[in-house]
Design a protein around this motif. Structure first.
Motif, mmCIF file in Angstrom:
data_model
loop_
_atom_site.group_PDB
_atom_site.id
_atom_site.type_symbol
_atom_site.label_atom_id
_atom_site.label_comp_id
_atom_site.label_asym_id
_atom_site.label_seq_id
_atom_site.Cartn_x
_atom_site.Cartn_y
_atom_site.Cartn_z
ATOM 1 N N LEU A 143 -74.194 -30.368 12.968
ATOM 2 C CA LEU A 143 -74.725 -30.256 14.325
ATOM 3 C C LEU A 143 -75.235 -31.603 14.809
ATOM 4 O O LEU A 143 -75.668 -32.435 14.021
ATOM 5 C CB LEU A 143 -75.880 -29.251 14.394
ATOM 6 N N GLY A 144 -75.197 -31.799 16.110
ATOM 7 C CA GLY A 144 -75.724 -33.004 16.721
ATOM 8 C C GLY A 144 -76.987 -32.703 17.503
ATOM 9 O O GLY A 144 -77.298 -31.547 17.804
ATOM 10 N N ALA A 145 -77.727 -33.757 17.839
ATOM 11 C CA ALA A 145 -78.944 -33.652 18.644
ATOM 12 C C ALA A 145 -79.287 -35.044 19.156
ATOM 13 O O ALA A 145 -78.819 -36.052 18.604
ATOM 14 C CB ALA A 145 -80.104 -33.086 17.820
ATOM 15 N N PRO A 146 -80.095 -35.150 20.213
ATOM 16 C CA PRO A 146 -80.484 -36.466 20.727
ATOM 17 C C PRO A 146 -81.252 -37.264 19.664
ATOM 18 O O PRO A 146 -82.217 -36.756 19.097
ATOM 19 C CB PRO A 146 -81.378 -36.130 21.924
ATOM 20 N N VAL A 150 -87.533 -34.561 17.984
ATOM 21 C CA VAL A 150 -88.046 -33.692 16.923
ATOM 22 C C VAL A 150 -86.927 -32.843 16.336
ATOM 23 O O VAL A 150 -86.832 -32.662 15.117
ATOM 24 C CB VAL A 150 -89.180 -32.797 17.468
ATOM 25 N N VAL A 151 -86.038 -32.328 17.197
ATOM 26 C CA VAL A 151 -84.947 -31.471 16.706
ATOM 27 C C VAL A 151 -83.950 -32.270 15.874
ATOM 28 O O VAL A 151 -83.339 -31.735 14.945
ATOM 29 C CB VAL A 151 -84.236 -30.748 17.869
ATOM 30 N N SER A 167 -75.109 -38.529 22.101
ATOM 31 C CA SER A 167 -75.488 -38.069 23.434
ATOM 32 C C SER A 167 -75.179 -36.589 23.643
ATOM 33 O O SER A 167 -74.305 -36.014 22.990
ATOM 34 C CB SER A 167 -74.768 -38.887 24.503
ATOM 35 N N VAL A 168 -75.899 -35.980 24.580
ATOM 36 C CA VAL A 168 -75.664 -34.582 24.942
ATOM 37 C C VAL A 168 -74.244 -34.411 25.483
ATOM 38 O O VAL A 168 -73.544 -33.460 25.121
ATOM 39 C CB VAL A 168 -76.697 -34.112 25.991
ATOM 40 N N GLY A 182 -72.041 -27.416 16.398
ATOM 41 C CA GLY A 182 -73.015 -27.109 17.438
ATOM 42 C C GLY A 182 -73.780 -28.337 17.867
ATOM 43 O O GLY A 182 -73.748 -29.379 17.198
ATOM 44 N N TYR A 183 -74.455 -28.220 18.986
ATOM 45 C CA TYR A 183 -75.296 -29.310 19.468
ATOM 46 C C TYR A 183 -76.600 -28.692 19.961
ATOM 47 O O TYR A 183 -76.593 -27.706 20.718
ATOM 48 C CB TYR A 183 -74.626 -30.086 20.601
ATOM 49 N N VAL A 184 -77.716 -29.265 19.536
ATOM 50 C CA VAL A 184 -79.033 -28.761 19.936
ATOM 51 C C VAL A 184 -79.543 -29.583 21.112
ATOM 52 O O VAL A 184 -79.709 -30.802 21.000
ATOM 53 C CB VAL A 184 -80.027 -28.815 18.764
ATOM 54 N N SER A 185 -79.779 -28.908 22.214
ATOM 55 C CA SER A 185 -80.231 -29.585 23.430
ATOM 56 C C SER A 185 -81.292 -28.742 24.123
ATOM 57 O O SER A 185 -81.344 -27.515 23.951
ATOM 58 C CB SER A 185 -79.051 -29.789 24.385
#
Length: 252
Positions: A143-146, A150-151, A167-168, A182-185
């Motif tokens: 998974l990705g995140a900025p 914190v995430v 990046s988002v 997945g990507y956490v945004s």
């Protein structure tokens, strides 16, 4: 004499020596942030902070940098404030949060938050990734995140982070192509980005919230010490302005 003293005291509370320097992430994260001002608007977070400062005749100079740099500059007292950051007891060491009481290690007053942020997991429409509120399953690519969020650190600690996806925009594009689990945004940012990219039919949100917390306008310790009345006054102005902005957002 007393009347003049009140005027002078009011003036000292309202103004610092120079414009307040506010650092925000250099990113197009609508509706919270804009990479460039549009019709005088910079995104909800800086707009709320600027409006709160304006109530006390305090001008604001907005600086846009990568988020990690904003954090580093606040630590070094190179900027007066950042918008916006989650609180942890460790972060008290480098930033001044609006505390509910005078105890140094107490949590901030949630009423004086800048915003309430909800982070969700965006996945391919037919993806196999699952999240039960504690752990992920069906991991293939990660998974990705900025970066710096914190995430991001939470995913890294869990061993499921793909650090190459930053990046988002790119993250959601890869999710739509089923090349990223997945990507956490932040929810509103992710949904707005999906609409902008035309990917609303290819990407969905997992039902569970991954992370939710209040984010704050955080002052440097130096600015807080030099302007204690002003910082408190700005924090106290946030609730009413935040609700005004929320009503506008819901009406759009």
């Amino acid at each position: 004499m007393k009347a003049w003293l009140v005027v002078l005291l009011g003036f000292s509370i309202s103004l610092s020596a120079e414009a307040l320097s506010l650092c925000v992430e250099d990113a197009d994260y609508l509706p919270l942030l804009l990479k460039q001002d549009i019709d005088g608007r910079s995104g909800l977070l800086p707009d709320i902070a600027r409006a709160a400062a304006a109530e006390h005749a305090e001008p604001v100079t907005l600086l846009r940098h990568p988020w990690k740099r904003c954090l580093a500059m606040l630590r070094k007292n190179q900027v007066d404030a950042i918008a916006a950051a989650f609180w942890s007891s460790e972060r008290d060491a480098w930033g001044a949060f609006p505390k509910a009481n005078k105890r140094a290690q107490s949590a901030p007053d949630p009423e004086l938050r800048l915003w309430r942020e909800e982070y969700r997991v965006f996945v391919p429409l037919a993806g196999e990734l699952r999240y039960d509120g504690q752990q992920f399953s069906g991991i293939k690519t990660g998974l990705g995140a900025p970066p710096g969020y914190v995430v991001w650190h939470s995913l890294k600690k869990a061993g499921v982070l793909d650090e190459t996806v930053r990046s988002v925009k790119i993250g959601l594009q890869l999710v739509a192509l089923n090349r990223l689990d997945g990507y956490v945004s932040e929810r509103s940012i992710g949904l707005n980005m999906l609409r902008t990219l035309g990917l609303t039919e290819q990407v969905k949100l997992l039902p569970q919230t991954y992370y939710e917390d209040d984010s704050y306008l955080v002052f440097s310790h130096q600015f807080r010490q030099q302007n204690p009345q002003l910082t408190q006054a700005i924090w106290q102005s946030l609730p009413a302005i935040r609700e005004q902005q929320l009503r506008k957002l819901l009406a759009e």
